[in-house]
Design a protein around this motif. Structure first.
Motif, short mmCIF file in Angstrom:
data_model
loop_
_atom_site.label_atom_id
_atom_site.label_comp_id
_atom_site.label_asym_id
_atom_site.label_seq_id
_atom_site.Cartn_x
_atom_site.Cartn_y
_atom_site.Cartn_z
N LYS A 65 0.84 -1.20 0.00
CA LYS A 65 0.00 0.00 0.00
C LYS A 65 0.87 1.25 0.00
CE LYS A 65 -3.86 -0.49 1.98
NZ LYS A 65 -4.93 -0.72 2.98
N GLY A 66 0.50 2.19 -0.87
CA GLY A 66 1.25 3.43 -0.99
C GLY A 66 2.44 3.34 -1.94
N ARG A 67 2.76 2.13 -2.40
CA ARG A 67 3.90 1.94 -3.31
C ARG A 67 3.47 1.37 -4.66
NH1 ARG A 67 7.73 -1.64 -2.06
NH2 ARG A 67 6.35 -3.00 -0.83
N PHE A 68 2.49 0.49 -4.66
CA PHE A 68 2.05 -0.17 -5.88
C PHE A 68 0.68 0.36 -6.30
CE2 PHE A 68 4.43 -4.51 -5.44
CZ PHE A 68 5.62 -3.82 -5.20
N THR A 69 0.47 0.43 -7.61
CA THR A 69 -0.81 0.87 -8.15
C THR A 69 -1.24 -0.06 -9.27
OG1 THR A 69 -0.24 3.18 -7.68
CG2 THR A 69 -2.05 2.78 -9.20
N ILE A 70 -2.50 -0.46 -9.25
CA ILE A 70 -3.04 -1.30 -10.32
C ILE A 70 -3.92 -0.45 -11.22
CG2 ILE A 70 -5.03 -2.04 -8.93
CD1 ILE A 70 -4.79 -4.79 -10.31
N SER A 71 -3.87 -0.75 -12.51
CA SER A 71 -4.72 -0.05 -13.46
C SER A 71 -5.04 -0.99 -14.62
CB SER A 71 -4.04 1.23 -13.97
OG SER A 71 -2.83 0.92 -14.64
N ARG A 72 -5.96 -0.58 -15.47
CA ARG A 72 -6.32 -1.42 -16.60
C ARG A 72 -6.71 -0.55 -17.78
NH1 ARG A 72 -10.86 -5.29 -14.85
NH2 ARG A 72 -10.88 -5.86 -17.07
N ASP A 73 -6.53 -1.13 -18.98
CA ASP A 73 -6.94 -0.49 -20.22
C ASP A 73 -7.79 -1.52 -20.97
OD1 ASP A 73 -7.23 0.59 -22.75
OD2 ASP A 73 -5.23 1.44 -22.78
N ASN A 74 -9.09 -1.37 -20.90
CA ASN A 74 -9.97 -2.36 -21.52
C ASN A 74 -9.88 -2.36 -23.04
OD1 ASN A 74 -10.79 -3.25 -19.03
ND2 ASN A 74 -12.78 -2.26 -19.08
N ALA A 75 -9.47 -1.24 -23.61
CA ALA A 75 -9.31 -1.18 -25.06
C ALA A 75 -8.11 -2.02 -25.52
CB ALA A 75 -9.13 0.26 -25.51
N LYS A 76 -7.15 -2.22 -24.62
CA LYS A 76 -5.95 -2.98 -24.95
C LYS A 76 -5.94 -4.36 -24.29
CE LYS A 76 -2.99 1.05 -25.65
NZ LYS A 76 -1.73 1.73 -25.25
N ASN A 77 -7.02 -4.69 -23.56
CA ASN A 77 -7.11 -5.98 -22.88
C ASN A 77 -5.90 -6.21 -21.97
OD1 ASN A 77 -9.47 -6.44 -24.24
ND2 ASN A 77 -8.61 -7.91 -25.69
N THR A 78 -5.50 -5.17 -21.27
CA THR A 78 -4.27 -5.23 -20.50
C THR A 78 -4.48 -4.64 -19.10
OG1 THR A 78 -2.92 -5.08 -22.50
CG2 THR A 78 -1.83 -4.57 -20.42
N VAL A 79 -3.87 -5.29 -18.12
CA VAL A 79 -3.84 -4.76 -16.76
C VAL A 79 -2.38 -4.49 -16.40
CG1 VAL A 79 -3.75 -7.06 -15.69
CG2 VAL A 79 -4.65 -5.11 -14.39
N TYR A 80 -2.18 -3.48 -15.58
CA TYR A 80 -0.83 -3.04 -15.23
C TYR A 80 -0.64 -3.04 -13.72
CZ TYR A 80 -1.28 -1.15 -19.95
OH TYR A 80 -1.49 -0.99 -21.30
N LEU A 81 0.63 -3.17 -13.33
CA LEU A 81 0.99 -3.01 -11.93
C LEU A 81 2.22 -2.11 -11.89
CD1 LEU A 81 0.34 -3.89 -9.00
CD2 LEU A 81 2.16 -5.60 -9.26
#
Length: 125
Positions: A65-81
């Motif tokens: 917590k406070g260091r990692f962030t999750i996100s996603r781009d549904n147009a690219k079918n990709t999730v990020y960390l």
């Protein structure tokens, strides 16, 4: 068959950053909740982060917590960390996972239906 492919792992010095990606194919990515888990040497699998199908609800584990962030781009079918301020104890194989339920706050491996092969992250000087 849903396939998940992680990338972006590697060797980084303490305090550094890495961004992991997980590309998904063969399913309806935009309806899935996505998660990241990790397993360090000699350790149990640990929940890292999760994001629901719309990307509105994000949840990270206490150790990141406070260091990692999750996100996603549904147009690219990709999730990020996005991983910042990395510590040696973050060293692990990081796995991407998909839950067809689309729910929120999914922090148990049993809640996920599909898994990637993993990518190694090593934090060392």
């Amino acid at each position: 068959q849903v396939q998940l492919l992680e990338s972006g792992g590697g060797l980084v010095q303490p305090g550094g950053s890495l961004k992991l990606s997980c590309a998904t194919s063969g399913g309806t990515f935009s309806t899935y909740s996505m998660g990241w888990f990790r397993q360090g040497p000699g350790k149990d699998r640990e929940f890292v982060a999760a994001i629901n199908w719309r990307g509105m609800n994000k949840y990270v584990g206490e150790s990141v917590k406070g260091r990692f962030t999750i996100s996603r781009d549904n147009a690219k079918n990709t999730v990020y960390l996005q991983m910042n301020s990395l510590k040696p104890e973050d060293t692990a194989v990081y796995y991407c996972s998909a839950a067809t339920s689309g729910g929120s706050w999914l922090d148990r491996g049993s809640q996920y239906d599909f898994w990637g092969q993993g990518t190694q992250v090593t934090v060392s000087s």
